[in-house]
Design a protein around this motif. Structure first.
Motif, short mmCIF file in Angstrom:
data_model
loop_
_atom_site.label_atom_id
_atom_site.label_comp_id
_atom_site.label_asym_id
_atom_site.label_seq_id
_atom_site.Cartn_x
_atom_site.Cartn_y
_atom_site.Cartn_z
N LYS A 181 0.84 -1.20 0.00
CA LYS A 181 0.00 0.00 0.00
C LYS A 181 0.88 1.25 0.00
CE LYS A 181 -4.09 1.84 2.28
NZ LYS A 181 -3.91 3.14 2.83
N LYS A 187 -4.41 0.03 -7.84
CA LYS A 187 -5.87 0.12 -7.67
C LYS A 187 -6.36 -1.06 -6.82
CE LYS A 187 -6.37 3.26 -11.09
NZ LYS A 187 -5.62 4.39 -11.07
N ASP A 188 -7.67 -1.11 -6.57
CA ASP A 188 -8.25 -2.17 -5.74
C ASP A 188 -8.07 -3.56 -6.35
OD1 ASP A 188 -9.04 -0.39 -3.78
OD2 ASP A 188 -11.06 -0.15 -4.62
#
Length: 118
Positions: free
Chosen positions: A69, A100-101
């Motif tokens: 992250k 991104k997710d």
């Protein structure tokens, strides 16, 4: 303890020369972000017949998700991804880019390892 990671993604045939050139001189800030995230022994290999990029690295930290992250929040890494993502095609349905997710690179399951004698 060390976690080994292997990932794949497709390289767009039209981007092969540019991708290799940019990786011949990776931006220092990108490398620093990887180092801060406890990533070592990182390499990317290219398999031209299938236009595959195969990345392997070792993670030596204790919070893989948290460190990844932080890499994704690094401004220079985000600029790097803005350049390199356009040269790639993800195998992950719905992926829209690095950080991104939905993961951009596909992480592969390790099915065999031989460490040899120390």
């Amino acid at each position: 303890m060390c976690k080994r990671i292997c990932q794949i993604i497709k390289l767009k045939p039209t981007a092969e020369e540019e991708y290799k050139a940019i990786h011949a001189a990776v931006w220092p800030g990108v490398l620093a972000a990887l180092e801060r995230a406890h990533i070592t022994d990182y390499s990317i290999h290219h398999y031209p017949p299938l236009q595959l990029l195969i990345a392997t690295f070792k993670y030596t930290g204790s919070d893989y998700e948290g460190d990844m992250k932080k890499v994704g929040e690094d401004p220079e890494t985000r600029r790097w991804w803005a350049v390199t993502d356009g040269m790639q095609e993800s195998f992950v349905e719905g992926a829209q880019g690095s950080g991104k997710d939905i993961p951009w690179w596909t992480e592969l399951q390790e099915v065999f390892r031989f460490d040899g004698k120390a």
